[in-house]
Design a protein around this motif. Structure first.
Motif, PDB file in Angstrom:
ATOM      1  N   ARG A   4       0.626 -11.087   7.991  1.00  0.00           N
ATOM      2  CA  ARG A   4      -0.402 -10.060   7.738  1.00  0.00           C
ATOM      3  C   ARG A   4      -1.328  -9.886   8.930  1.00  0.00           C
ATOM      4  O   ARG A   4      -1.774  -8.783   9.219  1.00  0.00           O
ATOM      5  CB  ARG A   4      -1.205 -10.421   6.483  1.00  0.00           C
ATOM      6  CG  ARG A   4      -0.417 -10.229   5.201  1.00  0.00           C
ATOM      7  CD  ARG A   4      -1.291 -10.382   3.973  1.00  0.00           C
ATOM      8  NE  ARG A   4      -1.847 -11.724   3.825  1.00  0.00           N
ATOM      9  CZ  ARG A   4      -1.236 -12.731   3.236  1.00  0.00           C
ATOM     10  NH1 ARG A   4      -0.028 -12.590   2.759  1.00  0.00           N
ATOM     11  NH2 ARG A   4      -1.821 -13.903   3.130  1.00  0.00           N
ATOM     12  N   GLY A  51       0.981  -8.326  11.842  1.00  0.00           N
ATOM     13  CA  GLY A  51       1.635  -7.098  11.416  1.00  0.00           C
ATOM     14  C   GLY A  51       3.137  -7.089  11.626  1.00  0.00           C
ATOM     15  O   GLY A  51       3.750  -6.026  11.648  1.00  0.00           O
ATOM     16  N   PRO A  62       2.450  -0.657   5.692  1.00  0.00           N
ATOM     17  CA  PRO A  62       1.047  -0.748   5.266  1.00  0.00           C
ATOM     18  C   PRO A  62       0.964  -0.885   3.753  1.00  0.00           C
ATOM     19  O   PRO A  62       1.782  -0.345   3.019  1.00  0.00           O
ATOM     20  CB  PRO A  62       0.433   0.564   5.754  1.00  0.00           C
ATOM     21  CG  PRO A  62       1.568   1.460   6.066  1.00  0.00           C
ATOM     22  CD  PRO A  62       2.770   0.612   6.284  1.00  0.00           C
ATOM     23  N   ARG A  63      -0.020  -1.609   3.321  1.00  0.00           N
ATOM     24  CA  ARG A  63      -0.220  -1.834   1.887  1.00  0.00           C
ATOM     25  C   ARG A  63      -0.696  -0.553   1.242  1.00  0.00           C
ATOM     26  O   ARG A  63      -1.576   0.140   1.757  1.00  0.00           O
ATOM     27  CB  ARG A  63      -1.233  -2.937   1.640  1.00  0.00           C
ATOM     28  CG  ARG A  63      -0.716  -4.314   2.030  1.00  0.00           C
ATOM     29  CD  ARG A  63      -1.736  -5.344   1.708  1.00  0.00           C
ATOM     30  NE  ARG A  63      -1.429  -5.920   0.398  1.00  0.00           N
ATOM     31  CZ  ARG A  63      -2.085  -6.927  -0.131  1.00  0.00           C
ATOM     32  NH1 ARG A  63      -3.082  -7.462   0.493  1.00  0.00           N
ATOM     33  NH2 ARG A  63      -1.744  -7.401  -1.311  1.00  0.00           N
ATOM     34  N   LYS A  96      -2.573   1.685  -1.730  1.00  0.00           N
ATOM     35  CA  LYS A  96      -3.775   1.517  -2.534  1.00  0.00           C
ATOM     36  C   LYS A  96      -3.414   1.512  -4.002  1.00  0.00           C
ATOM     37  O   LYS A  96      -2.508   2.221  -4.428  1.00  0.00           O
ATOM     38  CB  LYS A  96      -4.769   2.638  -2.230  1.00  0.00           C
ATOM     39  CG  LYS A  96      -5.303   2.567  -0.835  1.00  0.00           C
ATOM     40  CD  LYS A  96      -6.377   3.600  -0.622  1.00  0.00           C
ATOM     41  CE  LYS A  96      -6.926   3.514   0.771  1.00  0.00           C
ATOM     42  NZ  LYS A  96      -7.963   4.478   1.010  1.00  0.00           N
TER      43      LYS A  96
END
Length: 154
Positions: A133, A136, A150-151, A153
């Motif tokens: 994390r 990356g 990317p995480r 939402k």
């Protein structure tokens, strides 16, 4: 020192015991000062040691000793692979971080990062996840070296 011989008669056998009295008085002291004073005055001092006292040794072994001697398999922990160490180093350098910066970011010691980069560390999935994390890049699975998605939402 007077000696006393006692006989114990049971059935047709005879047993003889020799009892020796070492003290004319019945005082036992473990105080170092009292023992030294008794030695200076010429009194008899008896010292005894107990075999195996104050030790926490387990008796016996779980496997036969000969079987253990014949055992030739060397058991070692699996270490992190060198290519994973290189990926960590490349990802860290891409962000212009030192090993200490990365360690601080993931709340680990700098020595941990150094061991991972050199391939000397025993892999810990929690630490690998933190490093992934932070830099990356994926470090595990088939997608090693690819950027992490990317995480989303919630």
């Amino acid at each position: 020192m007077p000696a006393k011989i006692m006989k114990d008669r049971q059935a047709a056998s005879t047993r003889t015991f020799l009892c020796v009295r070492t003290y004319s008085f019945n005082t036992v002291s473990t105080n170092v000062k009292a023992v030294n004073q008794a030695r200076r005055s010429g009194a008899a001092v008896e010292t005894t040691t107990k075999y195996g006292a104050a030790t926490n040794k387990q008796q016996g072994t779980s496997m036969n000793t000969a079987k253990l001697d014949r055992e030739t398999e060397e058991l070692k922990h699996e270490r992190i692979k060198v290519d994973v160490g290189r990926l960590i180093q490349q990802g860290r350098q891409a962000k212009n971080w030192t090993q200490k910066d990365l360690a601080t970011y993931i709340n680990e010691k700098p020595q941990v990062i150094q061991e991972y980069e050199q391939g000397k560390a025993v892999p810990n999935q929690n630490v690998l996840g933190k490093i992934e994390r932070a830099i990356g890049l994926r470090l595990r699975g088939k997608e090693k070296g690819l950027p992490m998605a990317p995480r989303g939402k919630k």
